[in-house]
Design a protein around this motif. Structure first.
Motif, PDB file in Angstrom:
ATOM      1  N   SER A   1       0.833  -1.203   0.000  1.00 39.06           N
ATOM      2  CA  SER A   1       0.000   0.000   0.000  1.00 39.06           C
ATOM      3  C   SER A   1       0.872   1.259   0.000  1.00 39.06           C
ATOM      4  O   SER A   1       0.574   2.231  -0.712  1.00 39.06           O
ATOM      5  CB  SER A   1      -0.914  -0.006   1.227  1.00 39.06           C
TER       6      SER A   1
ATOM      7  N   ALA B   1       2.406   1.733  -3.554  1.00 41.86           N
ATOM      8  CA  ALA B   1       1.489   1.777  -4.692  1.00 41.86           C
ATOM      9  C   ALA B   1       1.602   3.118  -5.419  1.00 41.86           C
ATOM     10  O   ALA B   1       2.014   4.131  -4.842  1.00 41.86           O
ATOM     11  CB  ALA B   1       0.063   1.557  -4.223  1.00 41.86           C
ATOM     12  N   THR B   2       1.239   3.106  -6.696  1.00 47.54           N
ATOM     13  CA  THR B   2       1.343   4.319  -7.517  1.00 47.54           C
ATOM     14  C   THR B   2       0.619   5.498  -6.880  1.00 47.54           C
ATOM     15  O   THR B   2       1.098   6.636  -6.917  1.00 47.54           O
ATOM     16  CB  THR B   2       0.775   4.053  -8.922  1.00 47.54           C
ATOM     17  N   ASP B   3      -0.540   5.223  -6.312  1.00 44.09           N
ATOM     18  CA  ASP B   3      -1.310   6.285  -5.661  1.00 44.09           C
ATOM     19  C   ASP B   3      -1.182   6.223  -4.144  1.00 44.09           C
ATOM     20  O   ASP B   3      -2.024   6.751  -3.412  1.00 44.09           O
ATOM     21  CB  ASP B   3      -2.786   6.186  -6.059  1.00 44.09           C
ATOM     22  N   GLY B   4      -0.119   5.594  -3.650  1.00 41.45           N
ATOM     23  CA  GLY B   4       0.075   5.422  -2.211  1.00 41.45           C
ATOM     24  C   GLY B   4       0.679   6.646  -1.545  1.00 41.45           C
ATOM     25  O   GLY B   4       1.023   7.651  -2.185  1.00 41.45           O
ATOM     26  N   SER B   5       0.816   6.523  -0.223  1.00 41.50           N
ATOM     27  CA  SER B   5       1.322   7.658   0.568  1.00 41.50           C
ATOM     28  C   SER B   5       2.747   8.036   0.197  1.00 41.50           C
ATOM     29  O   SER B   5       3.114   9.218   0.250  1.00 41.50           O
ATOM     30  CB  SER B   5       1.250   7.316   2.062  1.00 41.50           C
TER      31      SER B   5
ATOM     32  N   GLN C   1       4.398   8.237  -2.697  1.00 40.55           N
ATOM     33  CA  GLN C   1       4.532   9.202  -3.777  1.00 40.55           C
ATOM     34  C   GLN C   1       3.891  10.536  -3.422  1.00 40.55           C
ATOM     35  O   GLN C   1       4.429  11.607  -3.731  1.00 40.55           O
ATOM     36  CB  GLN C   1       3.906   8.650  -5.066  1.00 40.55           C
ATOM     37  N   ARG C   2       2.736  10.499  -2.767  1.00 41.97           N
ATOM     38  CA  ARG C   2       2.067  11.758  -2.398  1.00 41.97           C
ATOM     39  C   ARG C   2       2.925  12.571  -1.441  1.00 41.97           C
ATOM     40  O   ARG C   2       3.033  13.802  -1.569  1.00 41.97           O
ATOM     41  CB  ARG C   2       0.698  11.468  -1.763  1.00 41.97           C
TER      42      ARG C   2
ATOM     43  N   ASP D   1       5.950  14.002  -3.230  1.00 43.47           N
ATOM     44  CA  ASP D   1       5.520  15.170  -4.007  1.00 43.47           C
ATOM     45  C   ASP D   1       5.239  16.365  -3.098  1.00 43.47           C
ATOM     46  O   ASP D   1       5.425  17.517  -3.504  1.00 43.47           O
ATOM     47  CB  ASP D   1       4.254  14.836  -4.802  1.00 43.47           C
TER      48      ASP D   1
END
Length: 271
Positions: free
Chosen positions: A250, A253-257, A259-260, A263
């Motif tokens: 998790s 994952a591409t949309d996981g914590s 990367q966020r 960023d």
């Protein structure tokens, strides 16, 4: 300057501070002895001007540091709390930056329902709001990472560390949302109990508030305590009673914590 002249000066300075913070303690005899009068203004009248100006300046600084709390309480009650606060905790620095450092603790220690069997929830909210506002205020001048590179997607997990201008908050009330609504001139009514977790992060000298879930908060708290990404994964796995692999998947994952937060400049790279 040394010896008796220095001691005399320090004595007068202490008297002047007490006269400003505790005006009712000043006697006419002391004022006449220590303060010179002019043809137009007596020493006592001149002192009264300084006393009024001193409190107005202190109250103005506190309203700047705690604008949402001032709105929630109303300016007259807020000013009353400030007056009591500076009597208990007079400023001890040449700058007023540190003025509100103990204000949240003061509100908690002096709450009117302190000795009652059941406490008022609105007072809990006020102390939490003060705590959040103080943290936001501190972030403005805290050491940061401006002008330097942050971690990016290629940085290994083992090298991810929280950037220096980062803070976490856990609240029983939505104090962060209330604060931001007041700052946007859209003040809401006093909120009900609602568990709230946030991160404060400053980049390019702008502080942002990011809402978190409880697992995300505990993950980041593990890192704030000096741990690694793996320590955060371990905390979340134990909380959710699941495997480390599930949490790691998790996280990555591409949309996981991961990367966020990269960023959002949560992390720097540490060798």
């Amino acid at each position: 300057m040394s010896g008796e002249p220095q001691q005399a000066l320090q004595s007068v300075q202490r008297w002047m501070q007490d006269a400003l913070v505790f005006p009712l303690r000043v006697t006419p005899g002391q004022t006449e002895t220590l303060l010179a009068s002019s043809a137009r203004l007596s020493g006592a009248a001149g002192l009264a001007i300084y006393q009024r100006g001193y409190f107005l300046r202190i109250a103005s600084c506190m309203r700047e540091q705690f604008p949402a709390l001032c709105h929630a309480l109303g300016a007259p009650l807020f000013n009353d709390f400030v007056a009591d606060y500076i009597r208990q905790h007079p400023p001890q620095s040449h700058t007023l930056y540190d003025l509100g450092r103990r204000f949240a603790a003061f509100l908690e220690d002096n709450r009117p329902d302190r000795d009652l069997p059941q406490r008022e929830s609105w007072i809990d909210f006020m102390t939490e709001l003060a705590r959040f506002e103080r943290q936001v205020f501190v972030m403005f001048d805290a050491p940061g990472h401006e002008g330097r590179a942050f971690a990016d997607a290629t940085t290994p997990d083992s090298q991810l560390r929280l950037q220096p201008c980062f803070a976490l908050g856990a609240y029983r009330f939505p104090a962060p949302a209330y604060y931001h609504a007041v700052r946007l001139n859209r003040p809401p009514p006093l909120p009900a109990v609602q568990e709230n977790f946030v991160a404060l992060v400053r980049t390019d000298y702008v502080t942002r508030t990011i809402a978190l879930s409880q697992p995300q908060y505990l993950f980041l708290q593990a890192m704030a305590d000096g741990g690694s990404v793996e320590d955060g994964i371990d905390v979340v796995a134990r909380l959710l009673k699941t495997s480390h692999d599930v949490v790691r998947q998790s996280w990555q994952a591409t949309d996981g914590s991961r990367q966020r937060w990269i960023d959002g400049h949560f992390f720097i790279a540490c060798e």
